[in-house]
Design an enzyme around this catalytic site. Sequence first.
Site, PDB file in Angstrom:
ATOM      1  N   GLU A 207      -7.032   1.046  -4.425  1.00  0.00           N
ATOM      2  CA  GLU A 207      -6.995   0.925  -2.960  1.00  0.00           C
ATOM      3  C   GLU A 207      -8.331   0.449  -2.385  1.00  0.00           C
ATOM      4  O   GLU A 207      -8.345  -0.472  -1.555  1.00  0.00           O
ATOM      5  CB  GLU A 207      -6.586   2.271  -2.348  1.00  0.00           C
ATOM      6  CG  GLU A 207      -5.110   2.563  -2.556  1.00  0.00           C
ATOM      7  CD  GLU A 207      -4.736   4.025  -2.385  1.00  0.00           C
ATOM      8  OE1 GLU A 207      -5.614   4.822  -2.023  1.00  0.00           O
ATOM      9  OE2 GLU A 207      -3.562   4.362  -2.622  1.00  0.00           O
TER      10      GLU A 207
ATOM     11  N   ASP B 109     -12.131   6.013   3.159  1.00  0.00           N
ATOM     12  CA  ASP B 109     -10.683   5.975   3.398  1.00  0.00           C
ATOM     13  C   ASP B 109     -10.175   7.380   3.744  1.00  0.00           C
ATOM     14  O   ASP B 109     -10.008   8.229   2.879  1.00  0.00           O
ATOM     15  CB  ASP B 109      -9.994   5.434   2.133  1.00  0.00           C
ATOM     16  CG  ASP B 109      -8.476   5.328   2.293  1.00  0.00           C
ATOM     17  OD1 ASP B 109      -7.948   5.772   3.320  1.00  0.00           O
ATOM     18  OD2 ASP B 109      -7.841   4.783   1.377  1.00  0.00           O
TER      19      ASP B 109
ATOM     20  N   ASP C  71       0.886  -1.173   0.000  1.00  0.00           N
ATOM     21  CA  ASP C  71       0.000   0.000   0.000  1.00  0.00           C
ATOM     22  C   ASP C  71       0.922   1.220   0.000  1.00  0.00           C
ATOM     23  O   ASP C  71       1.478   1.578   1.037  1.00  0.00           O
ATOM     24  CB  ASP C  71      -0.877  -0.051   1.258  1.00  0.00           C
ATOM     25  CG  ASP C  71      -1.635   1.260   1.503  1.00  0.00           C
ATOM     26  OD1 ASP C  71      -1.699   2.096   0.581  1.00  0.00           O
ATOM     27  OD2 ASP C  71      -2.159   1.426   2.624  1.00  0.00           O
TER      28      ASP C  71
ATOM     29  N   LYS D 178       3.207  11.200  -3.749  1.00  0.00           N
ATOM     30  CA  LYS D 178       2.126  10.534  -4.484  1.00  0.00           C
ATOM     31  C   LYS D 178       1.187  11.544  -5.154  1.00  0.00           C
ATOM     32  O   LYS D 178       0.583  11.247  -6.176  1.00  0.00           O
ATOM     33  CB  LYS D 178       1.356   9.662  -3.493  1.00  0.00           C
ATOM     34  CG  LYS D 178       0.366   8.709  -4.090  1.00  0.00           C
ATOM     35  CD  LYS D 178      -0.162   7.822  -2.974  1.00  0.00           C
ATOM     36  CE  LYS D 178      -1.417   7.093  -3.399  1.00  0.00           C
ATOM     37  NZ  LYS D 178      -1.951   6.309  -2.280  1.00  0.00           N
TER      38      LYS D 178
END
Lengths: 356, 610
Positions: B173, B195, B10, B72
């Site tokens: 994800e 999330d 992850d 990211k």
Amino acid sequence: MADETKQKGAPDPELDLGWDLDDDDGPTEGKSQRPTLAPPFDLASYAKEAMVPQSGGPIPPPAAGKPSRPPPRAGSLPPPPPLPNRPLLGRRPSAFPPRSAPSPNTPKAPSGPPAAAAQAIPTPSPPPAQAMTPAVGMPAVNPERPLSEPPSQRITPREMMALEAARTLTRTAESTPAEPPPPSRGNTLLALANHRAPLLTPPRVPAVTLPSSTTPEAAAKAGGANVRVVHADPVVEMQERFALGDYSGALVMAESMLEENPTHPEAREYAESCRSVLQQMYTARIGPLHRVPVVDVARDQLRWLSIDHRAGFILSLVDGVSSLEMILDVCGMPPLDALRTLYELVQQHVVSIQDD
Amino acid sequence: MTAEKVIGIDLGTTNSCVAIVEGGTPTVIPNRGGYKTTPSMVAVTEAGKRLVGHIAKRQAITNAEYTVSAAKRLIGRKWSSPQVKNAVSTSSYKIVEGPHADVRIALRDKEYSVPEISAMVLQEMKVIAEDYLGEPVSKAVVTVPAYFNDNQRQATKDAGEIAGLDVIRIINEPTAAALSYGFGRNLEQVVAVYDFGGGTFDISVLEIGAHGVFKVIATAGDTFLGGEDVDARIIDWLVQGFKTEHSIDLRQDRMALQRLKDAAEKAKCELSSVRETEVNLPFIISNGRNEALHLQRTLTREQLEELSEDLIERTVDICRQTLLDAKLEKDEIEEVVLVGGMTRMPKIQSAVAAFFERDPCKGVHPDEVVALGAGIQGAALVDDKAEMILLDVTPHALGIMTFGSYFEELIPQNTTVPTHRQKIFTTSRDNQTAVKILVMQGENENAESNELLGEFILTGLKRAPKGQVEIEVTFEINADGIVSVRAKDLETSLEQSIQVTATSGLTQDEIKSMIENAKDHMVERRGSEEFEAARQEAEKSVAEIERLFPQVEQIVASSDFGRDAIEKTKAIVGKTRDAIRKQDVAAVKEQLDGLTRTLRMFKGVVAKTQ
């Protein structure tokens, strides 16, 4: 516990001078009872010895107009005695770079004329003789050796120069005998095997001629054989300090010059070299960097310590897991400052370092 | 023969996590510090040392200019994109334009591409897995947000390649979270994955079908909303309080700010389990009189909830909009899975429960669930017997630009792949003999606002009035996500096609060079670790020998044998020190045996005389 901690945090000149190497002029009676990381040793003599050519003997005086260049590091340096058994000897550097404003407990460096300043210099008592008991296999220390004054970490470069001038005059008047040469090392395994010599890169600076009025010869004629001359030219002063192994003093001078002219080439090179040597000295004193420091003071007692916010920051990084090396990596402070702060915390028994 | 091990990673905006399936059980692998997550941070110190993970995080503020966090957010993006512009103005590190209109990050004297930075994090995760497994790992499944476009996915793959990993699958994800949630339960449900991580918020609705088929129905989020925003609120509160008390702005001091950041995060985490916590930072700063000042304040859960109320509300608004877009009612959501450390906050749990009108599932670990899902998928990909089929969807709509800069959608967002669609277009001018096909990805009606994936020209059309020549455009996406577009003149059967290959902005040569650099760094790192271990062992022995030496010397010096032993000891210790000084790992190791024997002998001599 509270009382004990408070005692550590109470005004205590020894602790307050913690930033300065000079505060380590032999353990006091109270100090000798405390566990220490390693028996104290003299940084300046350590550095001097490291710079002495393999044949031994005293440090050769710097060639006229040239900076004292330590010999090349690998192979040619004599192995200094190992840290744990190092005797307390040698002359100490006179001051450290200024870091912050003086604390009320710190002796203020004189700023007046040299003569007046000389009277203002506090003279510390020599350490008790039993505190100088040499380690096994190591030569004894001369307890009569004159100790340098405990200068404040907060001394400014200008005050430093005045102080040095005063010191010179005082020495001249008292005809202080020459500092004894470092005692010969015992023929021990430790002496043979130690390789912790400073990795010194001497600065490359152009030749400088001493002003005629302050040449060592002239000064010697005036006041005796062991006269330290205060030069009007800070570059010369810096060079001389460097040559004599007073790296802290030389660094003060260099930083002072850099404050005025940040591109001063000699000052930059000397500053770099001084930092390098001092850094290695502290590394040698604090021991292997892979070891893990731990806080020895209860969390609720921390605020009673007599430390500044920089030491507080370093202390916040001591988590019982991170090694000294990791702390140096993450603190974001110049390595010399960080090492010095860590060493200070160890000396103040705020932090101890776990053995392997 | 056992199947090759595949790790699941992850790769998060603020934290990363690695997992593997061992003996049928998915397991998260802890790092050397024992933590199951590792900060996705990379730093270069003044001395040029590279720091990754926790150690980089600990100096993130004091060395802010050379510490990269949230890379990211930049991966796979073009220099001209608004997200990059935003990052340039808000990041503490320097972001510069790369040679291919891509993004580079300047750290000390070197510029790094974003995949290179992510590769450092992936490499760290790889090392964590290798240390745990005791064997090399080369294959991985890496997760990305569901909204990542092809370029961002490709850039993540490139990062894996640079790190020495063969990224056999990129999965979304929320899909990974749902996979972990549904693992071994044979569920058929519509689930929402909420999330709320350290740097981003995502909400996804998935359908878990029979036989382990997972389909993303809708996804949305905010890439600049996360736990760090909550930390920032706490820092503000602390700074303001201190300023009121002492008239000193702690933000002006980096060391103070670093401590505030750490303390704020700690306080936030603690308040998930206790009702109040004390923030105690002694010697936080010195005042004008050189007196050290202390910061000591108590933060309650209610205060924290008040400070972060609007942030929580923003997440709920996004959830509301997502359900509207997906044309789903709340009661159609059968389960809500919480992912990300922020979801431990009781207020968030209650806000989610209130919005979805059901208690969220507490059966998964919010920090680990995504990595576990990736690990599960990785294991399934190398296990022939695994039945699990993972269906992913196109994260964004695909289409072409038409006359007037309009975007004509061919494959809608959230279409399950593989898929193909066709549509017929005509010419827009009289006697037009060529058409330019611009392949785009996005949802905006204005084509220029969408991402250009590629273009090609179909020539040789028959001269005819506008609207009479018919061109059939076909879009095809295979299981690997590669998009093929074909344009065919229906009258002449002339056709042209393009295969849209996503690009991270790096050329193959650059990637190769980066792989080599990463390998070199790895060799250096392993070598350094090896030397360090040998050095520590040797120094320990030397210290012990030195301690015993005077005693032993006194005992044995009178005999020839003893003197010989003493000389040999000196030689061994000298050689060891020499080897350490030269950093010669082989030479240090060579001396270890001799040191051990000497030490044994010394101990024996001392023991006999006692």
